[in-house]
Design an enzyme around this catalytic site. Structure first.
Site, PDB file in Angstrom:
ATOM      1  N   HIS A 207      47.717  48.559  40.946  1.00 47.94           N
ATOM      2  CA  HIS A 207      46.985  48.300  41.576  1.00 47.94           C
ATOM      3  C   HIS A 207      45.361  49.385  41.284  1.00 47.94           C
ATOM      4  O   HIS A 207      44.439  49.028  41.728  1.00 47.94           O
ATOM      5  CB  HIS A 207      46.958  48.786  42.751  1.00 47.94           C
ATOM      6  CG  HIS A 207      47.283  49.544  43.514  1.00 47.94           C
ATOM      7  ND1 HIS A 207      48.414  50.155  43.355  1.00 47.94           N
ATOM      8  CD2 HIS A 207      46.978  50.206  44.891  1.00 47.94           C
ATOM      9  CE1 HIS A 207      48.836  50.932  44.016  1.00 47.94           C
ATOM     10  NE2 HIS A 207      47.099  51.499  44.879  1.00 47.94           N
TER      11      HIS A 207
HETATM   12  C1  UD1 Z   1      44.179  51.029  48.105  1.00 47.26           C
HETATM   13  C2  UD1 Z   1      43.411  52.991  48.189  1.00 47.26           C
HETATM   14  C3  UD1 Z   1      44.904  53.039  47.555  1.00 47.26           C
HETATM   15  C4  UD1 Z   1      46.150  53.282  47.977  1.00 47.26           C
HETATM   16  C5  UD1 Z   1      45.947  51.478  48.007  1.00 47.26           C
HETATM   17  C6  UD1 Z   1      47.693  50.833  48.185  1.00 47.26           C
HETATM   18  C7  UD1 Z   1      41.629  53.140  47.850  1.00 47.26           C
HETATM   19  C8  UD1 Z   1      40.145  53.483  47.153  1.00 47.26           C
HETATM   20  N1  UD1 Z   1      42.241  52.981  47.753  1.00 47.26           N
HETATM   21  O1  UD1 Z   1      43.924  50.631  46.951  1.00 47.26           O
HETATM   22  O2  UD1 Z   1      44.414  54.500  46.878  1.00 47.26           O
HETATM   23  O3  UD1 Z   1      46.895  53.741  46.545  1.00 47.26           O
HETATM   24  O4  UD1 Z   1      45.159  50.887  48.520  1.00 47.26           O
HETATM   25  O5  UD1 Z   1      48.024  50.149  48.314  1.00 47.26           O
HETATM   26  O6  UD1 Z   1      41.490  52.997  49.202  1.00 47.26           O
HETATM   27  N2  UD1 Z   1      43.060  43.040  49.401  1.00 47.26           N
HETATM   28  C9  UD1 Z   1      43.202  41.664  50.263  1.00 47.26           C
HETATM   29  N3  UD1 Z   1      44.668  41.780  51.135  1.00 47.26           N
HETATM   30  C10 UD1 Z   1      44.930  43.265  51.316  1.00 47.26           C
HETATM   31  C11 UD1 Z   1      44.564  43.836  50.635  1.00 47.26           C
HETATM   32  C12 UD1 Z   1      43.572  44.043  49.825  1.00 47.26           C
HETATM   33  O7  UD1 Z   1      43.319  40.498  49.262  1.00 47.26           O
HETATM   34  O8  UD1 Z   1      45.455  42.744  52.711  1.00 47.26           O
HETATM   35  C13 UD1 Z   1      41.863  42.726  48.143  1.00 47.26           C
HETATM   36  C14 UD1 Z   1      40.880  43.805  49.067  1.00 47.26           C
HETATM   37  O9  UD1 Z   1      40.028  42.227  49.403  1.00 47.26           O
HETATM   38  C15 UD1 Z   1      39.947  43.718  47.839  1.00 47.26           C
HETATM   39  C16 UD1 Z   1      41.574  44.506  46.940  1.00 47.26           C
HETATM   40  O10 UD1 Z   1      42.296  43.854  47.418  1.00 47.26           O
HETATM   41  O11 UD1 Z   1      38.706  42.803  47.305  1.00 47.26           O
HETATM   42  C17 UD1 Z   1      41.440  46.252  46.570  1.00 47.26           C
HETATM   43  O12 UD1 Z   1      41.518  46.562  48.007  1.00 47.26           O
HETATM   44  P1  UD1 Z   1      41.019  47.954  48.483  1.00 47.26           P
HETATM   45  O13 UD1 Z   1      41.479  48.221  49.916  1.00 47.26           O
HETATM   46  O14 UD1 Z   1      39.620  48.161  48.314  1.00 47.26           O
HETATM   47  O15 UD1 Z   1      41.578  49.263  47.296  1.00 47.26           O
HETATM   48  P2  UD1 Z   1      43.536  49.171  46.819  1.00 47.26           P
HETATM   49  O16 UD1 Z   1      43.352  49.207  45.808  1.00 47.26           O
HETATM   50  O17 UD1 Z   1      44.660  47.646  47.706  1.00 47.26           O
END
Ligand code: UD1
Length: 362
Positions: A207
């Site tokens: 991820h």
């Molecule tokens: C985040 C953390 C990372 C951690 C990871 C665990 C930051 C910068 N990164 O990354 O350090 O290892 O969490 O998973 O904070 N999304 C969904 N549903 C959800 C969660 C996320 O659809 O429940 C989508 C979001 O809308 C976004 C993408 O996934 O488009 C990324 O989510 P985001 O929270 O920005 O970062 P992670 O990649 O999860």
């Protein structure tokens, strides 16, 4: 009158719920403990499921901040957290790990003059533009108490001139996993669901921004998956799924005959899959440690790790490089496991005592 110290934890993402679980139980014995969820992770299988399964009481506040660029997300969190902290006025705030939630929580509290304790302080990848590295550095330099999971982390802080209130606390993730380990063994029904044989399949998770945010990176990921020599289960993070679709690569990945794409799993299912896998391949900081703790070999799909200690116990740096992965899979891989106790004490106890001592002296 209730004189118990008032501690407030700020969480938002999956790995933070995992660290919160053992600590919340311990803190609640001696303090009033409240929890703010920023909403960074919001799908049930990325958030609610963890609270239910790990028996964490539901957050007292949920700011519902979903999605957005880093600036938008962090900015909106700051606004929401500042409001909550001004109303609550806790004696101390606890932040966890290195996500945008950690960054916003640390900034909001320290600007209001509220003491901050950082769980998992001092981790460094030495990759300056990695979003988590930026979050860690800011959190460490603003925090009042630095709770280090490893001695390497303590050394990193020392090199940056941070020496005050640095405590070797051990790792909450291992503490939780030690409790769950026996329950994983009896959960092998999950393997039957996916027709997987013990020690004869791979588990892969990816991820990190650097591994999924460009077509080149995703192509390298698919090349890695192509060389895997056993049935492979791939629980796909929402970010990875959306990028694969965006670059038109989702179908190519799904059509690989040895790969089973699944939705993200809850804690028990993911760790059961890790426990019985032949090899775990991951770019997750948490899963690389958890797998080694469960004595399953790991290929970390990055060129560096914040957890160099695990390289002595069965973690191997493979990069996102099909040749290296293929070469490593031909070797007899082994993982050894280790104890999570620090001088026979649990991390959650060490951390809670540290927080209480700090507040007594404040
Ligand atoms: C985040 C953390 C990372 C951690 C990871 C665990 C930051 C910068 N990164 O990354 O350090 O290892 O969490 O998973 O904070 N999304 C969904 N549903 C959800 C969660 C996320 O659809 O429940 C989508 C979001 O809308 C976004 C993408 O996934 O488009 C990324 O989510 P985001 O929270 O920005 O970062 P992670 O990649 O999860």
């Amino acid at each position: 009158m209730n004189k118990r110290p008032r501690i407030l934890s700020i969480v938002g993402a999956r790995p933070q719920f995992i660290k919160l679980a053992p600590l919340a139980t311990e803190i609640a014995l001696k303090c009033q403990h409240r929890v703010v969820h920023t909403g960074q992770h919001y799908d049930d299988n990325m958030s609610g499921l963890f609270f239910r399964q790990l028996g964490i009481k539901l957050p007292d506040f949920n700011l519902g901040i979903r999605k957005g660029t880093h600036g938008v997300m962090t900015g909106r969190m700051l606004v929401g957290l500042e409001k909550t902290l001004m109303a609550e006025r806790p004696d101390l705030v606890v932040v966890y790990g290195d996500t945008n939630t950690t960054l916003a929580g640390t900034l909001a509290a320290s600007k209001l003059g509220i003491a901050v304790a950082h769980v998992e302080a001092g981790m460094r990848s030495f990759v300056a533009d990695m979003p988590e590295e930026i979050n860690r550095r800011v959190a460490d330099h603003l925090s009042d108490i630095l709770l280090c999971a490893t001695k390497t982390a303590m050394g990193n802080l020392k090199k940056e001139g941070i020496r005050k209130n640095v405590v070797y606390s051990g790792d909450l993730m291992y503490e939780l996993l030690a409790k769950w380990r026996p329950k994983l063994a009896s959960h092998d029904v999950l393997l039957r669901r996916f027709k997987l044989e013990k020690r004869n399949y791979h588990l892969i998770t990816v991820h990190r921004a650097a591994n999924v945010d460009s077509r080149e990176a995703l192509t390298r990921l698919i090349e890695v998956i192509e060389v895997l020599d056993r049935p492979t289960i791939f629980p796909i993070h929402p970010r990875t799924a959306s990028r694969l679709r965006q670059f038109g690569l989702y179908r190519r990945c799904r059509s690989l005959p040895h790969v089973m794409i699944a939705e993200p799993f809850g804690y028990r299912d993911l760790l059961t899959l890790a426990r019985f896998a032949h090899t775990v391949l991951t770019d997750s900081g948490g899963l690389q440690k958890e797998a080694v703790f469960l004595k399953t070999p790991v290929l970390t799909l990055r060129d560096e790790t914040e957890w160099p200690e695990t390289l002595r116990c069965g973690n191997h740096l493979a990069g996102m490089d099909a040749k290296r992965v293929s070469r490593l899979l031909k070797k007899p891989l082994r993982a050894t496991g280790f104890s999570y106790l620090i001088n026979r004490r649990r991390p959650s106890k060490i951390i809670t005592k540290t927080l209480l001592d700090f507040l007594k002296g404040a």
